[in-house]
Design a protein around this motif. Sequence first.
Motif, PDB file in Angstrom:
ATOM      1  N   ASN A   1       0.833  -1.208   0.000  1.00 11.86           N
ATOM      2  CA  ASN A   1       0.000   0.000   0.000  1.00 11.86           C
ATOM      3  C   ASN A   1       0.869   1.260   0.000  1.00 11.86           C
ATOM      4  O   ASN A   1       0.516   2.254  -0.633  1.00 11.86           O
ATOM      5  CB  ASN A   1      -0.945   0.022   1.203  1.00 11.86           C
ATOM      6  CG  ASN A   1      -2.127  -0.904   1.005  1.00 11.86           C
ATOM      7  OD1 ASN A   1      -2.524  -1.196  -0.117  1.00 11.86           O
ATOM      8  ND2 ASN A   1      -2.681  -1.379   2.089  1.00 11.86           N
ATOM      9  N   MET A   2       1.993   1.217   0.694  1.00 13.14           N
ATOM     10  CA  MET A   2       2.897   2.369   0.700  1.00 13.14           C
ATOM     11  C   MET A   2       3.450   2.618  -0.695  1.00 13.14           C
ATOM     12  O   MET A   2       3.597   3.771  -1.117  1.00 13.14           O
ATOM     13  CB  MET A   2       4.042   2.147   1.695  1.00 13.14           C
ATOM     14  CG  MET A   2       3.611   2.159   3.145  1.00 13.14           C
ATOM     15  SD  MET A   2       2.887   3.719   3.672  1.00 13.14           S
ATOM     16  CE  MET A   2       4.315   4.765   3.657  1.00 13.14           C
ATOM     17  N   ILE A   3       3.745   1.552  -1.414  1.00 14.76           N
ATOM     18  CA  ILE A   3       4.215   1.701  -2.794  1.00 14.76           C
ATOM     19  C   ILE A   3       3.129   2.376  -3.627  1.00 14.76           C
ATOM     20  O   ILE A   3       3.412   3.288  -4.412  1.00 14.76           O
ATOM     21  CB  ILE A   3       4.614   0.329  -3.388  1.00 14.76           C
ATOM     22  CG1 ILE A   3       5.889  -0.179  -2.713  1.00 14.76           C
ATOM     23  CG2 ILE A   3       4.797   0.415  -4.908  1.00 14.76           C
ATOM     24  CD1 ILE A   3       6.212  -1.631  -3.001  1.00 14.76           C
ATOM     25  N   ASN A   4       1.871   1.955  -3.428  1.00 13.23           N
ATOM     26  CA  ASN A   4       0.757   2.568  -4.162  1.00 13.23           C
ATOM     27  C   ASN A   4       0.610   4.048  -3.819  1.00 13.23           C
ATOM     28  O   ASN A   4       0.282   4.859  -4.688  1.00 13.23           O
ATOM     29  CB  ASN A   4      -0.550   1.824  -3.877  1.00 13.23           C
ATOM     30  CG  ASN A   4      -0.550   0.435  -4.473  1.00 13.23           C
ATOM     31  OD1 ASN A   4       0.174   0.152  -5.428  1.00 13.23           O
ATOM     32  ND2 ASN A   4      -1.340  -0.448  -3.895  1.00 13.23           N
ATOM     33  N   VAL A   5       0.854   4.408  -2.555  1.00 12.78           N
ATOM     34  CA  VAL A   5       0.794   5.813  -2.152  1.00 12.78           C
ATOM     35  C   VAL A   5       1.794   6.621  -2.960  1.00 12.78           C
ATOM     36  O   VAL A   5       1.486   7.701  -3.466  1.00 12.78           O
ATOM     37  CB  VAL A   5       1.066   5.959  -0.630  1.00 12.78           C
ATOM     38  CG1 VAL A   5       1.419   7.391  -0.262  1.00 12.78           C
ATOM     39  CG2 VAL A   5      -0.134   5.475   0.175  1.00 12.78           C
ATOM     40  N   LEU A   6       2.996   6.084  -3.109  1.00 17.39           N
ATOM     41  CA  LEU A   6       4.043   6.815  -3.822  1.00 17.39           C
ATOM     42  C   LEU A   6       3.807   6.875  -5.333  1.00 17.39           C
ATOM     43  O   LEU A   6       4.503   7.616  -6.028  1.00 17.39           O
ATOM     44  CB  LEU A   6       5.408   6.196  -3.522  1.00 17.39           C
ATOM     45  CG  LEU A   6       5.860   6.336  -2.073  1.00 17.39           C
ATOM     46  CD1 LEU A   6       7.157   5.570  -1.844  1.00 17.39           C
ATOM     47  CD2 LEU A   6       6.023   7.799  -1.698  1.00 17.39           C
ATOM     48  N   GLU A   7       2.852   6.117  -5.815  1.00 17.54           N
ATOM     49  CA  GLU A   7       2.536   6.138  -7.242  1.00 17.54           C
ATOM     50  C   GLU A   7       1.195   6.818  -7.526  1.00 17.54           C
ATOM     51  O   GLU A   7       0.810   6.952  -8.676  1.00 17.54           O
ATOM     52  CB  GLU A   7       2.532   4.700  -7.781  1.00 17.54           C
ATOM     53  CG  GLU A   7       3.914   4.079  -7.749  1.00 17.54           C
ATOM     54  CD  GLU A   7       3.913   2.607  -8.137  1.00 17.54           C
ATOM     55  OE1 GLU A   7       2.822   2.011  -8.298  1.00 17.54           O
ATOM     56  OE2 GLU A   7       5.019   2.052  -8.266  1.00 17.54           O
ATOM     57  N   ASN A   8       0.497   7.248  -6.496  1.00 17.30           N
ATOM     58  CA  ASN A   8      -0.816   7.859  -6.644  1.00 17.30           C
ATOM     59  C   ASN A   8      -0.671   9.381  -6.685  1.00 17.30           C
ATOM     60  O   ASN A   8      -0.207   9.985  -5.722  1.00 17.30           O
ATOM     61  CB  ASN A   8      -1.700   7.426  -5.459  1.00 17.30           C
ATOM     62  CG  ASN A   8      -3.099   7.984  -5.533  1.00 17.30           C
ATOM     63  OD1 ASN A   8      -3.290   9.173  -5.762  1.00 17.30           O
ATOM     64  ND2 ASN A   8      -4.076   7.127  -5.309  1.00 17.30           N
ATOM     65  N   PRO A   9      -1.078  10.015  -7.788  1.00 13.79           N
ATOM     66  CA  PRO A   9      -0.912  11.473  -7.917  1.00 13.79           C
ATOM     67  C   PRO A   9      -1.590  12.273  -6.801  1.00 13.79           C
ATOM     68  O   PRO A   9      -1.070  13.307  -6.375  1.00 13.79           O
ATOM     69  CB  PRO A   9      -1.547  11.792  -9.275  1.00 13.79           C
ATOM     70  CG  PRO A   9      -1.558  10.505 -10.009  1.00 13.79           C
ATOM     71  CD  PRO A   9      -1.654   9.418  -8.986  1.00 13.79           C
ATOM     72  N   SER A  10      -2.719  11.803  -6.308  1.00 15.58           N
ATOM     73  CA  SER A  10      -3.404  12.534  -5.233  1.00 15.58           C
ATOM     74  C   SER A  10      -2.575  12.517  -3.952  1.00 15.58           C
ATOM     75  O   SER A  10      -2.435  13.534  -3.268  1.00 15.58           O
ATOM     76  CB  SER A  10      -4.778  11.924  -4.959  1.00 15.58           C
ATOM     77  OG  SER A  10      -5.608  12.078  -6.081  1.00 15.58           O
TER      78      SER A  10
END
Length: 129
Positions: free
Chosen positions: A106-115
Amino acid sequence: MKELNESHIKILKHFSNGITHNLILWIISKGSIHGYGIMKKLDDFFDFGNDDCELKSSSSKVYPILRKMESNGLILGEWQTVNNKRVKFYSITEDGEIVLNHIKSNMINVLENPSWLSFIEDMTGRKVK
């Protein structure tokens, strides 16, 4: 700059409480550690270099989290004797590793999410990536 009031401090404490469970699991994943050691590491995370807002960990906050994580099978607590004192050391279990790996993804997804990137940049004043 205006001083923090009680309401502001309450909001900051909610922030720290929300992330504390994840930090505790991560800290334990680094190696067997006792509750006091966990509290000291948490204090390092929430030491923002000022006295305006004390977000120090406390045994009344940390030990209930440890008991809950232990009862949920995420960590294992084992009593050891250190300097003629019984001390409970915690280690991560296989289930704890599964949960921690999910948090990591999920942290990886945070770093890839523009928002999220926009939020982080706005909160820190620093460009991410």
